[in-house]
Design a protein around this motif. Structure first.
Motif, PDB file in Angstrom:
ATOM      1  N   TRP A 261      -8.542   4.203   5.183  1.00  0.00           N
ATOM      2  CA  TRP A 261      -7.587   4.664   4.365  1.00  0.00           C
ATOM      3  C   TRP A 261      -6.975   5.762   5.154  1.00  0.00           C
ATOM      4  O   TRP A 261      -7.463   6.809   4.796  1.00  0.00           O
ATOM      5  CB  TRP A 261      -7.848   4.602   2.949  1.00  0.00           C
ATOM      6  CG  TRP A 261      -8.577   3.638   2.513  1.00  0.00           C
ATOM      7  CD1 TRP A 261      -9.706   3.574   2.096  1.00  0.00           C
ATOM      8  CD2 TRP A 261      -7.886   2.294   2.211  1.00  0.00           C
ATOM      9  NE1 TRP A 261     -10.091   2.135   1.654  1.00  0.00           N
ATOM     10  CE2 TRP A 261      -8.973   1.430   1.833  1.00  0.00           C
ATOM     11  CE3 TRP A 261      -6.710   1.865   2.282  1.00  0.00           C
ATOM     12  CZ2 TRP A 261      -8.738   0.178   1.337  1.00  0.00           C
ATOM     13  CZ3 TRP A 261      -6.305   0.614   1.831  1.00  0.00           C
ATOM     14  CH2 TRP A 261      -7.459  -0.251   1.464  1.00  0.00           C
TER      15      TRP A 261
ATOM     16  N   ASN B 192      -4.626   2.063   7.321  1.00  0.00           N
ATOM     17  CA  ASN B 192      -4.584   2.354   8.949  1.00  0.00           C
ATOM     18  C   ASN B 192      -4.656   1.229   9.611  1.00  0.00           C
ATOM     19  O   ASN B 192      -5.650   0.343   9.764  1.00  0.00           O
ATOM     20  CB  ASN B 192      -5.904   3.372   9.286  1.00  0.00           C
ATOM     21  CG  ASN B 192      -5.804   3.635  10.681  1.00  0.00           C
ATOM     22  OD1 ASN B 192      -4.752   3.179  11.349  1.00  0.00           O
ATOM     23  ND2 ASN B 192      -6.521   4.375  11.130  1.00  0.00           N
TER      24      ASN B 192
ATOM     25  N   PRO C  50      -3.774   3.721  -1.810  1.00  0.00           N
ATOM     26  CA  PRO C  50      -3.771   4.505  -0.314  1.00  0.00           C
ATOM     27  C   PRO C  50      -3.230   3.683   0.678  1.00  0.00           C
ATOM     28  O   PRO C  50      -2.787   2.469   0.508  1.00  0.00           O
ATOM     29  CB  PRO C  50      -5.433   4.336  -0.122  1.00  0.00           C
ATOM     30  CG  PRO C  50      -5.929   3.056  -0.963  1.00  0.00           C
ATOM     31  CD  PRO C  50      -4.958   3.069  -2.052  1.00  0.00           C
ATOM     32  N   LYS C  51      -2.866   4.526   1.750  1.00  0.00           N
ATOM     33  CA  LYS C  51      -2.233   3.907   2.825  1.00  0.00           C
ATOM     34  C   LYS C  51      -3.378   3.345   3.779  1.00  0.00           C
ATOM     35  O   LYS C  51      -4.541   3.827   4.201  1.00  0.00           O
ATOM     36  CB  LYS C  51      -1.604   5.195   3.757  1.00  0.00           C
ATOM     37  CG  LYS C  51      -1.045   4.727   5.188  1.00  0.00           C
ATOM     38  CD  LYS C  51       0.061   3.623   4.709  1.00  0.00           C
ATOM     39  CE  LYS C  51       0.560   3.389   6.173  1.00  0.00           C
ATOM     40  NZ  LYS C  51       1.683   2.215   6.400  1.00  0.00           N
TER      41      LYS C  51
ATOM     42  N   THR D  58      -3.172   7.893   6.408  1.00  0.00           N
ATOM     43  CA  THR D  58      -1.833   8.006   6.855  1.00  0.00           C
ATOM     44  C   THR D  58      -1.700   8.915   8.021  1.00  0.00           C
ATOM     45  O   THR D  58      -1.958   9.945   8.417  1.00  0.00           O
ATOM     46  CB  THR D  58      -1.211   8.877   5.778  1.00  0.00           C
ATOM     47  OG1 THR D  58      -1.242   8.193   4.532  1.00  0.00           O
ATOM     48  CG2 THR D  58       0.311   9.033   6.163  1.00  0.00           C
TER      49      THR D  58
ATOM     50  N   ASP E 106       0.903  -1.355  -0.184  1.00  0.00           N
ATOM     51  CA  ASP E 106      -0.025  -0.033  -0.028  1.00  0.00           C
ATOM     52  C   ASP E 106       0.778   1.147  -0.193  1.00  0.00           C
ATOM     53  O   ASP E 106       2.120   1.211   0.100  1.00  0.00           O
ATOM     54  CB  ASP E 106      -1.020  -0.068   1.522  1.00  0.00           C
ATOM     55  CG  ASP E 106      -0.335   0.186   2.653  1.00  0.00           C
ATOM     56  OD1 ASP E 106       1.062  -0.256   2.428  1.00  0.00           O
ATOM     57  OD2 ASP E 106      -0.760   0.403   3.580  1.00  0.00           O
ATOM     58  N   ASN E 107       0.210   2.448  -0.150  1.00  0.00           N
ATOM     59  CA  ASN E 107       0.699   3.885   0.035  1.00  0.00           C
ATOM     60  C   ASN E 107       2.069   3.777  -1.152  1.00  0.00           C
ATOM     61  O   ASN E 107       3.042   4.272  -0.527  1.00  0.00           O
ATOM     62  CB  ASN E 107       1.385   3.978   1.396  1.00  0.00           C
ATOM     63  CG  ASN E 107       1.791   5.416   1.777  1.00  0.00           C
ATOM     64  OD1 ASN E 107       1.118   6.233   1.281  1.00  0.00           O
ATOM     65  ND2 ASN E 107       2.642   5.494   2.576  1.00  0.00           N
ATOM     66  N   GLN E 108       1.769   3.737  -2.162  1.00  0.00           N
ATOM     67  CA  GLN E 108       2.771   3.962  -3.207  1.00  0.00           C
ATOM     68  C   GLN E 108       2.078   4.391  -4.557  1.00  0.00           C
ATOM     69  O   GLN E 108       0.767   4.210  -4.782  1.00  0.00           O
ATOM     70  CB  GLN E 108       3.500   2.579  -3.640  1.00  0.00           C
ATOM     71  CG  GLN E 108       2.716   1.491  -4.176  1.00  0.00           C
ATOM     72  CD  GLN E 108       3.755   0.279  -4.515  1.00  0.00           C
ATOM     73  OE1 GLN E 108       4.707   0.571  -5.172  1.00  0.00           O
ATOM     74  NE2 GLN E 108       3.358  -1.044  -3.987  1.00  0.00           N
TER      75      GLN E 108
END
Length: 205
Positions: free
Chosen positions: A137, A117, A114-115, A139, A88-90
């Motif tokens: 989702w 949680n 998305p990042k 950060t 995730d988160n890229q």
């Protein structure tokens, strides 16, 4: 003679490349760009040991086109394929090329994953997924630890409790209103009678 045959064989072997490698005119390139825009992109996600992983699903890739993943330089040519097990988160970037148009770039696609949680769905966030630190989702700041989150969520739950509202009931007595209205009406009636009588007396004289 043998040399001529050898050159002819070399030319024949290169013929497919010479035929396929051509420059497209404006109309042909526009058609390839439309095909690139019609490629379908989607992703699915799943948890592995509380870490979110993604699969990117690509379909409707026209046979003339191919896709290059700019981060890995991997080439994809199948009409449908899946890029699996992505973190995730890229942000991912893909370039789309046309073989018939001399490998010209005819499109691109950026996908932002998305990042996740890690506290989403835990006991701290149970029932309050709308809270900023409990969204699926999100950060989170590095300063958000379990201890900090527990304090934040406890305070948030306290703020949701409705305060005790004391209802004050006012007693109204309609009798006083009717008495006052009756007296006012009676007074007006007497005033009108007095005015009319005064007028008649003046007219008589």
């Amino acid at each position: 003679m043998k040399k001529c045959i050898k050159y002819m064989l070399v030319l024949l072997s290169l013929l497919p490349f010479l035929v396929s490698a051509k420059d497209c005119d404006w109309g042909e390139e526009a058609e390839k760009r439309n095909l690139a825009r019609n490629i379908s992109w989607a992703y699915e996600y799943y948890l592995v040991k509380n870490e979110m992983r993604f699969n990117i699903i690509v379909s409707n890739l026209y046979e003339d086109l191919y896709i290059i993943d700019t981060s890995t330089s991997k080439k994809y040519t199948k009409s449908e394929f899946v890029i699996e097990n992505l973190a995730d988160n890229q942000k991912l970037s893909f370039e789309i090329y046309s073989k018939e148009c001399n490998d010209r770039n005819v499109g691109s696609k950026d996908i932002a994953l998305p990042k996740y949680n890690k506290y989403y769905g835990t006991k701290y966030c149970e029932g309050i997924s709308e809270f900023s630190s409990c969204r699926k989702w999100q950060t989170l700041s590095a300063s958000i630890t379990e201890e900090v989150l527990k304090k934040q969520t406890d305070e948030y739950r306290e703020s949701l409790k409705k305060p005790d509202v004391k209802v004050i009931e006012y007693e109204s007595n309609a009798t006083y209103f009717y008495i006052f209205a009756g007296l006012a009406l009676f007074g007006l009636t007497l005033l009108l009678i007095f005015i009319v009588r005064e007028k008649h007396e003046k007219d008589f004289i």
